[in-house]
Design a protein around this motif. Structure first.
Motif, PDB file in Angstrom:
ATOM      1  N   VAL A 172       0.838  -1.201   0.000  1.00  0.00           N
ATOM      2  CA  VAL A 172       0.000   0.000   0.000  1.00  0.00           C
ATOM      3  C   VAL A 172       0.871   1.248   0.000  1.00  0.00           C
ATOM      4  N   LEU A 173       1.974   1.160   0.727  1.00  0.00           N
ATOM      5  CA  LEU A 173       2.920   2.278   0.791  1.00  0.00           C
ATOM      6  C   LEU A 173       3.437   2.646  -0.590  1.00  0.00           C
ATOM      7  N   ALA A 174       3.512   1.660  -1.452  1.00  0.00           N
ATOM      8  CA  ALA A 174       4.022   1.890  -2.804  1.00  0.00           C
ATOM      9  C   ALA A 174       3.143   2.877  -3.572  1.00  0.00           C
ATOM     10  N   MET A 175       1.897   3.042  -3.107  1.00  0.00           N
ATOM     11  CA  MET A 175       0.989   3.961  -3.800  1.00  0.00           C
ATOM     12  C   MET A 175       1.385   5.419  -3.547  1.00  0.00           C
ATOM     13  N   VAL A 176       1.993   5.693  -2.393  1.00  0.00           N
ATOM     14  CA  VAL A 176       2.215   7.091  -1.994  1.00  0.00           C
ATOM     15  C   VAL A 176       3.077   7.863  -2.994  1.00  0.00           C
ATOM     16  N   PRO A 177       4.285   7.369  -3.347  1.00  0.00           N
ATOM     17  CA  PRO A 177       5.086   8.182  -4.276  1.00  0.00           C
ATOM     18  C   PRO A 177       4.390   8.388  -5.615  1.00  0.00           C
ATOM     19  N   ALA A 178       3.731   7.339  -6.109  1.00  0.00           N
ATOM     20  CA  ALA A 178       3.075   7.456  -7.419  1.00  0.00           C
ATOM     21  C   ALA A 178       1.982   8.514  -7.368  1.00  0.00           C
ATOM     22  N   ILE A 179       1.140   8.451  -6.331  1.00  0.00           N
ATOM     23  CA  ILE A 179       0.048   9.424  -6.222  1.00  0.00           C
ATOM     24  C   ILE A 179       0.612  10.826  -6.050  1.00  0.00           C
ATOM     25  N   GLN A 180       1.608  10.967  -5.173  1.00  0.00           N
ATOM     26  CA  GLN A 180       2.165  12.295  -4.903  1.00  0.00           C
ATOM     27  C   GLN A 180       2.788  12.931  -6.139  1.00  0.00           C
ATOM     28  N   SER A 181       3.337  12.116  -7.008  1.00  0.00           N
ATOM     29  CA  SER A 181       4.021  12.683  -8.175  1.00  0.00           C
ATOM     30  C   SER A 181       3.040  13.070  -9.268  1.00  0.00           C
ATOM     31  N   GLY A 182       1.760  12.695  -9.087  1.00  0.00           N
ATOM     32  CA  GLY A 182       0.768  13.080 -10.077  1.00  0.00           C
ATOM     33  C   GLY A 182       0.480  12.014 -11.113  1.00  0.00           C
ATOM     34  N   THR A 183       1.067  10.818 -10.966  1.00  0.00           N
ATOM     35  CA  THR A 183       0.736   9.775 -11.937  1.00  0.00           C
ATOM     36  C   THR A 183      -0.469   8.957 -11.482  1.00  0.00           C
ATOM     37  N   GLY A 184      -1.006   9.271 -10.313  1.00  0.00           N
ATOM     38  CA  GLY A 184      -2.185   8.552  -9.828  1.00  0.00           C
ATOM     39  C   GLY A 184      -1.772   7.260  -9.147  1.00  0.00           C
ATOM     40  N   PRO A 185      -2.739   6.544  -8.550  1.00  0.00           N
ATOM     41  CA  PRO A 185      -2.405   5.302  -7.865  1.00  0.00           C
ATOM     42  C   PRO A 185      -1.651   4.364  -8.802  1.00  0.00           C
ATOM     43  N   ASN A 186      -0.666   3.667  -8.267  1.00  0.00           N
ATOM     44  CA  ASN A 186       0.154   2.801  -9.111  1.00  0.00           C
ATOM     45  C   ASN A 186      -0.567   1.492  -9.413  1.00  0.00           C
ATOM     46  N   PHE A 187      -1.405   1.527 -10.451  1.00  0.00           N
ATOM     47  CA  PHE A 187      -2.116   0.322 -10.844  1.00  0.00           C
ATOM     48  C   PHE A 187      -1.164  -0.693 -11.472  1.00  0.00           C
ATOM     49  N   ALA A 188       0.056  -0.260 -11.766  1.00  0.00           N
ATOM     50  CA  ALA A 188       1.033  -1.177 -12.335  1.00  0.00           C
ATOM     51  C   ALA A 188       1.878  -1.804 -11.243  1.00  0.00           C
ATOM     52  N   LEU A 189       1.326  -1.877 -10.040  1.00  0.00           N
ATOM     53  CA  LEU A 189       2.042  -2.495  -8.932  1.00  0.00           C
ATOM     54  C   LEU A 189       2.585  -3.884  -9.282  1.00  0.00           C
ATOM     55  N   PRO A 190       1.863  -4.701 -10.084  1.00  0.00           N
ATOM     56  CA  PRO A 190       2.403  -6.024 -10.441  1.00  0.00           C
ATOM     57  C   PRO A 190       3.811  -5.962 -11.019  1.00  0.00           C
ATOM     58  N   ILE A 191       4.186  -4.835 -11.624  1.00  0.00           N
ATOM     59  CA  ILE A 191       5.559  -4.733 -12.141  1.00  0.00           C
ATOM     60  C   ILE A 191       6.552  -4.868 -10.999  1.00  0.00           C
ATOM     61  N   GLY A 192       6.321  -4.094  -9.948  1.00  0.00           N
ATOM     62  CA  GLY A 192       7.190  -4.190  -8.782  1.00  0.00           C
ATOM     63  C   GLY A 192       7.122  -5.585  -8.177  1.00  0.00           C
ATOM     64  N   ILE A 193       5.904  -6.125  -8.147  1.00  0.00           N
ATOM     65  CA  ILE A 193       5.711  -7.425  -7.523  1.00  0.00           C
ATOM     66  C   ILE A 193       6.510  -8.518  -8.239  1.00  0.00           C
ATOM     67  N   VAL A 194       6.474  -8.531  -9.568  1.00  0.00           N
ATOM     68  CA  VAL A 194       7.227  -9.587 -10.255  1.00  0.00           C
ATOM     69  C   VAL A 194       8.735  -9.389 -10.070  1.00  0.00           C
ATOM     70  N   CYS A 195       9.169  -8.135  -9.941  1.00  0.00           N
ATOM     71  CA  CYS A 195      10.586  -7.898  -9.633  1.00  0.00           C
ATOM     72  C   CYS A 195      10.944  -8.538  -8.291  1.00  0.00           C
ATOM     73  N   GLY A 196      10.047  -8.315  -7.305  1.00  0.00           N
ATOM     74  CA  GLY A 196      10.267  -8.900  -5.991  1.00  0.00           C
ATOM     75  C   GLY A 196      10.284 -10.413  -6.063  1.00  0.00           C
ATOM     76  N   LEU A 197       9.333 -10.973  -6.795  1.00  0.00           N
ATOM     77  CA  LEU A 197       9.253 -12.432  -6.916  1.00  0.00           C
ATOM     78  C   LEU A 197      10.502 -12.977  -7.611  1.00  0.00           C
ATOM     79  N   PHE A 198      10.977 -12.229  -8.583  1.00  0.00           N
ATOM     80  CA  PHE A 198      12.166 -12.675  -9.297  1.00  0.00           C
ATOM     81  C   PHE A 198      13.358 -12.716  -8.342  1.00  0.00           C
ATOM     82  N   GLY A 199      13.509 -11.664  -7.526  1.00  0.00           N
ATOM     83  CA  GLY A 199      14.595 -11.649  -6.546  1.00  0.00           C
ATOM     84  C   GLY A 199      14.481 -12.825  -5.593  1.00  0.00           C
ATOM     85  N   LEU A 200      13.249 -13.082  -5.222  1.00  0.00           N
ATOM     86  CA  LEU A 200      12.973 -14.139  -4.246  1.00  0.00           C
ATOM     87  C   LEU A 200      13.320 -15.533  -4.803  1.00  0.00           C
TER      88      LEU A 200
END
Lengths: 538, 358
Positions: free
Chosen positions: B65-93
């Motif tokens: 949920v915290l990941a939404m804050v920078p995206a919203i604050q910068s004006g790009t709106g809620p980060n609906f592309a969160l899965p991008i970050g998620i697959v990066c995390g899964l890949f690291g894992l």
């Protein structure tokens, strides 16, 4: 020729207690071209809005007084009713659909149709278009204007002048058109196109249509109009036959003697001969305020005013140099060439900018006053920051100290530096904007429309502040304003911009007529006749 | 909170300021949650289990949920592309498992692979967001979907060899990888875990969430953070102040993607399983819903919105599901209710976008 087609009797209008029109009496006769002239905000648009029953009038409590057409009292509730009563308007910006033919544009929403099988079942909206009849009508309207152009051509790609004619053709095609309003019809036309248009306007008048001709080009008015009415600050100054007056008189009537803000000059001011900012051939693509090649030299320690009517490009100059709109040209500032379209480097080189768009560009409305004041200095000058590891955090105490000092120095009326900037009054918001520009410690200041939308007391404070900055700190100031009176009160010289170019430079004590003539782009020397003609830019 | 003092006028004003500060959706969800808790109590569901679950789920979802804050604050709106970050995390894992890391080592290795990768991918994603100004939210949603689909192929085709995560027959990674096998299930949750009465407090998990929240909070008080926020609130203002808005937007989306990657690793260890393939597909939506419930708008978000939102949203889900199952016995309404609540909230919030921007 003498019967009155349209009459305004004691028409007044106020918006939320703010009086914008007072006791307007004027009339338009059949077959007459009646010119309406006045500065921005003089009340021309409001008067036309009343005539057309625009929602902005009805929703703000209507108007006082009477409007009569053919001697009958009218009170339109919507532009639609006005249209049916035979009033038409030719807009300054074309309201045409580019992908449609001329006929389709002329006939839009008034198409001639014939029934077919489908329409018998599903109703009138599905009837077949009678293109032949429509083309005939369009042809007739175009012929009335002496337009040789084919009616089945697409509007897209037509020269601007022709588009204007299509717009007029649409209005005169409406049956029973009695009154036609032209709102700055020649503003976007070339000289020869304008000439054709004026001839067409004359022909329409000769057919018995009453014409209200709004323009700020004095030479045009003198050439084409029968009578002229001058509005100033919501009041009707005079209505005169065009034969009894001339461009010089109209110009001085238009500017008039406003409540002058006293001009105080101290002896301590130093204006050096050094050219501080040298603008050469500046072009700025600011929508509505295009700058088309301007040369200006500003000397160190000067206060230069930039004036002119709205939409002529005076606001584009500061915006172009500060990089908020695309621009090109050669700018030298403080001996160094300046990069354009680079706000960061402009600010870093010591130029402050107070934008004309206070709420849009000037402020973060939902943030605190103190953040608004230090924002640019923090981001560009790296001030009010504390370094902690790799991060630089805002220095709360330093920031507060500075904000409190600014609030005191500029007398910003607020409850606390944490109050949101949006909750301040206009004058105080403006002071916050000025405070932010000053926090950057600029050596040069652009101030655009510093007193727009603020009350007279606050106006004086802002102007005094600018004067003080200039006198005490030697700050060079370029002030852009629509209000001639305030330019004349503090500027050393006033550059008048017309149609994106420098029309001329006047001392602050030049006469009203000189200002009026220059602002309307009619460079007619006193005494000379209205030979017209636009002079090359200075 | 407002105090009622009997005076009708005051009451009205107070309630207005209450909603002004907390926001109508937040208040409604909070009231609904309390209602389900009360019902749950009467149908005999263990309160301590509910509270423990709520805390745990809030902690594990928090960073996402915290990941939404920078995206919203910068004006790009809620980060609906969160899965991008998620697959990066899964890949690291999964890389970290491939390297046969165990326990804390596994966790740290996962982070150190996932974060640089997320930074790089976030940079490209940020560039994409700058190219599609005005329709960020729609594009982001479908970018997220596309990446998940692409990664489905990757999970199958990358030649990982560690038997802990392969299918028993054939090639490719399993859909669900048990983290027990690397000794990392609940590794953060169990750190300094204690019980308060019947309620389990997963201290390590909460500390991690708290740590990242503090980082984000601090960041938005730094020079860059302030610049990013200003660009989001009023691009024209930021531009006139000499800021490079596009660069700030990219930076914000890099941070958001990194938080997404970190978030999924924390989530997975708490869950005990890493879920691959289509599991990340819909993960942006609960995170968006949570921050919006917390009082954020599509253009303004604070860390406090994250904390309030994730507790309320996860609290409501953990409570409503067993309660619904109990009340409507024999049906499976719980999943339907979750969908209604989650999507209803997103829908409501998106209709408020304009009002938020003013």
């Amino acid at each position: 020729m003498s019967e009155s087609l349209l009459q305004f009797k004691n028409v007044s209008k106020s918006y939320y207690g703010n009086r914008v029109l007072t006791d307007i009496n004027f009339d338009v006769k059949k077959g007459e071209i009646h010119a309406l002239i006045g500065e921005n905000g003089a009340g021309k648009s409001t008067l036309m809005n009343i005539l057309f029953g625009m929602p902005v009038i009805t929703s703000t409590g209507g108007y006082e007084g009477e409007v009569l057409i053919d001697g009958k009292l009218i009170n339109f509730k919507s532009p639609h009713e006005a249209m049916y009563a035979g009033i038409g308007m030719v807009h300054q910006e074309f309201m045409l659909i580019p992908g449609y033919t001329i006929t389709e544009n002329i006939k839009i929403n008034r198409e001639i149709t014939s029934p077919n099988i489908v329409s018998r079942v599903f109703g009138k909206r599905l009837e077949t278009l009678d293109m032949v009849q429509m083309n005939n009508d369009a042809r007739k309207a175009l012929d009335k204007l002496d337009m040789g152009i084919d009616e089945f051509i697409m509007v897209a790609g037509l020269p601007v002048g022709h588009m204007q004619f299509v717009e007029i053709a649409r209005e005169i095609d409406k049956t029973g058109i009695k009154i036609l309003v032209f709102d700055e019809p020649t503003a976007v036309l070339t000289e020869s196109e304008a000439k054709n248009l004026l001839a067409a306007v004359r022909r329409l008048a000769d057919k018995g249509i009453g014409i209200i001709f709004i323009s700020h080009r004095l030479d045009e008015i003198v050439n084409v109009a029968d009578r002229v009415t001058v509005l100033r600050d919501g009041e009707l100054v005079v209505t005169k036959d065009i034969g009894d007056t001339d461009a010089v008189e109209i110009a001085s009537l238009m500017i008039g003697r406003k409540v002058a803000i006293d001009r105080v000059q101290s002896d301590t001011r130093k204006i050096s001969d050094e050219v501080f900012l040298n603008i050469k051939d500046l072009h700025v693509a600011m929508p509505g305020e295009m700058v088309k090649g301007i040369d200006i030299e500003v000397r160190k320690g000067e206060i230069v005013g930039i004036g002119g009517l709205a939409g002529q490009g005076k606001l584009g100059i500061a915006n172009g140099i500060m990089g908020t709109y695309p621009s090109r040209g050669d700018i030298t500032f403080n001996g160094k060439p300046m990069k354009l379209h680079a706000p960061h480097s402009a600010i870093a080189s010591g130029i402050g900018f107070v934008s004309e768009d206070r709420k849009g560009v000037g402020l973060l409305l939902n943030e605190s006053i103190e953040l608004n004041i230090v924002f640019t200095a923090m981001q560009v000058g790296n001030r009010f920051l504390k370094k902690k590891g790799p991060f630089r955090f805002q220095d709360d105490s330093g920031l507060r100290k500075h904000a409190l000092k600014m609030i005191k120095d500029l007398d910003i009326r607020c409850e606390s530096p944490l109050q949101h900037a949006g909750s301040l009054s206009g004058g105080n918001q403006q002071k916050v904007c000025v405070a932010r520009a000053l926090t950057q410690d600029p050596i040069f200041l652009f101030v655009s429309e510093p007193t727009r939308g603020i009350d007279i007391g606050a106006k004086k404070l802002i102007l005094d502040l600018l004067l003080k900055l200039n006198e005490e700190h030697g700050m060079t100031i370029v002030m852009t304003s629509s209000e001639l009176a305030e330019l004349r009160s503090i500027c050393d010289r006033i550059i008048i911009i017309c149609e994106g170019r420098v029309e001329g430079v006047l001392p602050p004590d030049a006469s009203d007529a000189e200002f009026g003539l220059m602002m309307s782009g009619s460079r007619i020397k006193k005494g000379k006749d209205s030979s017209g003609g636009r002079a090359p830019n200075v | 909170m407002s105090e009622t003092n009997g005076n009708g006028n005051n009451l009205l004003q107070n309630s207005r300021s209450l909603f002004g500060n907390i926001g109508l959706p937040t208040a409604i969800i909070a009231a609904f949650w309390l209602f389900t808790l009360v019902v749950g109590h009467f149908v005999g569901i263990s309160m301590s289990t509910l509270v423990s679950d709520t805390i745990k789920r809030a902690g594990m979802n928090g960073i996402l949920v915290l990941a939404m804050v920078p995206a919203i604050q910068s004006g790009t709106g809620p980060n609906f592309a969160l899965p991008i970050g998620i697959v990066c995390g899964l890949f690291g894992l999964v890389c970290s498992i491939e390297m046969d890391m165990m326990g804390m080592g596994w966790l740290l290795a996962s982070f150190s692979i996932a974060i640089p990768l997320a930074a790089f991918v976030g940079f490209i994603y940020g560039k994409l967001m700058n190219a599609v100004k005005g329709s960020e939210m729609t594009i982001a949603t479908y970018t997220g979907f596309s990446i998940v689909a692409l990664m489905c192929l990757a999970w199958l085709m990358i030649p990982f060899r560690n038997p802990k995560m392969g299918w028993f027959i054939g090639k490719g990674l399993r859909e669900t990888i048990q983290l027990d096998a690397v000794g990392a299930a609940q590794i953060l949750n169990n750190f300094l875990m204690f019980k308060m009465g019947e309620v389990i407090i997963p201290t390590g998990l909460l500390l991690t969430f708290g740590f990242f929240s503090a980082l984000v909070w601090l960041f938005f008080r730094s020079k860059s953070g302030i610049a990013i926020s200003a660009g989001g609130i009023n691009p024209k203002f930021a531009q006139a102040a000499g800021l490079d808005i596009d660069r700030n937007r990219i930076f914000a989306n890099v941070i958001s993607t990194i938080l997404g990657a970190t978030g999924i690793i924390v989530y997975s260890q708490s869950y005990g399983y890493a879920q691959l393939y289509t599991a990340p597909l819909m993960m942006a939506f609960p995170a968006v819903a949570a921050i919006l419930i917390g009082g954020a708008t599509a253009s303004r978000a604070k860390v406090s919105h994250v904390i309030v939102g994730v507790v309320l949203f996860q609290g409501l889900l953990t409570t409503a599901l067993p309660v619904a199952n109990e009340v409507f016995a024999g049906t499976d309404l719980s999943e339907i209710m979750r969908m209604i609540i989650q999507n209803g909230i997103i829908l409501y919030a998106l209709t408020q976008v304009k009002r938020g921007v003013q």
